[in-house]
Design a protein around this motif. Structure first.
Motif, short mmCIF file in Angstrom:
data_model
loop_
_atom_site.label_atom_id
_atom_site.label_comp_id
_atom_site.label_asym_id
_atom_site.label_seq_id
_atom_site.Cartn_x
_atom_site.Cartn_y
_atom_site.Cartn_z
N ILE A 54 67.15 30.42 25.65
CA ILE A 54 66.34 30.47 24.44
C ILE A 54 65.72 29.09 24.28
O ILE A 54 66.42 28.08 24.32
N LEU A 66 64.88 31.70 16.90
CA LEU A 66 64.63 32.49 18.09
C LEU A 66 63.15 32.72 18.34
O LEU A 66 62.73 32.92 19.48
N SER A 97 61.54 35.17 21.06
CA SER A 97 62.51 35.49 22.10
C SER A 97 63.30 36.75 21.73
O SER A 97 63.51 37.05 20.55
N GLU A 103 66.33 39.05 20.91
CA GLU A 103 67.58 38.80 20.20
C GLU A 103 68.73 39.37 21.03
O GLU A 103 68.88 40.59 21.14
N ILE A 136 74.98 32.60 17.67
CA ILE A 136 73.72 33.28 17.39
C ILE A 136 74.03 34.36 16.36
O ILE A 136 74.77 35.31 16.65
N LEU A 138 70.05 30.33 15.91
CA LEU A 138 70.87 29.81 17.01
C LEU A 138 71.34 28.41 16.60
O LEU A 138 70.53 27.52 16.35
#
Length: 336
Positions: free
Chosen positions: A195, A218, A221, A223, A248, A261
């Motif tokens: 990530i 995130l 990106s 999950e 996360i 994150l």
């Protein structure tokens, strides 16, 4: 690597190339086969190796409300392609004009007029042009008429236990990550999944219990499964990496709902605010859960950190076990 964002900006040095076409989200082993073969041909012909992609992803253009699904947002994908050995990356803006361009015009205006392609390499299921009207058969006969070669790569099947008959695909890897199978996803990719993002200032609660964290959103990106992971962190501008443990999730102990994150780096002191980091997920440790208070949370983080150190010390989890794929490595492992 040259980054080219418009057909009109293609320099003379990038023309007359071998080009691999696709989206290449994740740059998994199947993608590496397509671009690796393009690289083999480019080296034999003594011409540049080019890759052409579109941004945003067509799915995002046609269905903008689709939840994040990208394995590798553009920044990381470009980095992987550069490390692989690609000479030029042409990024076409996927907009109304491109979506309505006929397959024939795509070949004539972009592949020939723009890139001056001498050879094209695609996967077996590649489609292009308005309403996906072009396919590999069309590329073949247009190549015969216009004078460029075509290589169509057959499906690459997974050689890992438990995947008999499966074909490498981004969907297969997404499913692994959503199940928390980070090590399996890495094996399918051929490199560690990460990530990427910029470190933002958070609530700074971690500092109060002795575990300061770098907070990364995130963004676009995918999950993965929420929970705690053993991780490695590469800070932009640094050659080495740091080991750590990451959560996360939604931080239920503090009644938060947004996904974040949070990474605690082992044996690290310094300021990471506003710096770009790449967080490689190595192994899933446990699911996220709510704690009765800060003392219970601190005790669990201490245990998670011990577990993460043990996991990261295992030989199969060494970063060099997979590493970043390169063209030289691909050609050595897949001789003609």
């Amino acid at each position: 690597m040259r980054l080219i964002r418009h057909v009109d900006e293609i320099p003379a040095a990038a023309r007359g190339c071998v080009v691999a076409l696709g989206n290449f989200d994740g740059f998994h082993r199947g993608h590496q086969a397509v671009i690796g073969e393009a690289g083999r041909i480019a080296r034999a012909m003594g011409v540049p190796l080019a890759v052409m992609v579109t941004e945003p992803h067509p799915v995002r253009f046609f269905a903008p409300d689709t939840p994040p699904f990208r394995l590798t947002p553009f920044r990381e994908r470009a980095q992987l392609l550069e490390e692989f050995g690609v000479d030029s990356l042409l990024v076409l803006p996927f907009d109304k004009d491109l979506a309505s361009m006929s397959a024939q015009d795509f070949v004539l205006d972009i592949l020939i007029g723009g890139l001056g392609a001498l050879h094209v390499v695609v996967g077996y299921d590649y489609r292009f042009g308005k309403k996906r009207g072009g396919d590999t058969a069309m590329l073949g006969w247009m190549g015969e008429m216009e004078g460029f070669g075509l290589t169509v790569m057959e499906p690459v099947t997974v050689g890992l236990e438990g995947f008999a008959g499966e074909i490498y695909s981004s969907t297969l890897i997404r499913n692994a990550l959503r199940a928390g199978e980070a090590r399996k996803a890495a094996a399918l990719l051929g490199h560690w999944w990460s990530i990427n993002g910029r470190v933002a200032k958070g609530d700074q609660r971690g500092r109060t219990i002795g575990f300061p964290t770098a907070n990364v959103e995130l963004g676009d990106s995918l999950e993965p499964k929420l929970g705690v992971y053993a991780v490695r962190v590469i800070v932009e501008g640094e050659d080495d990496y740091h080991q750590g443990v990451a959560n996360i999730g939604r931080r239920p102990t503090f009644d938060k709902r947004d996904i974040l994150l949070e990474v605690h780096l082992f044996d690290f002191s310094g300021d990471l605010y506003d710096r770009h980091v790449r967080v490689e997920l190595v192994a899933f440790l446990r699911e996220e859960r709510k704690f009765s208070g800060l003392d219970a949370l601190k005790a669990q983080i201490q245990e998670d950190a011990r577990t993460a150190r043990t996991v990261l010390a295992e030989p199969e989890n060494a970063r060099s076990h997979l590493g970043v794929p390169t063209l030289d490595r691909y050609l050595a492992e897949h001789p003609a």
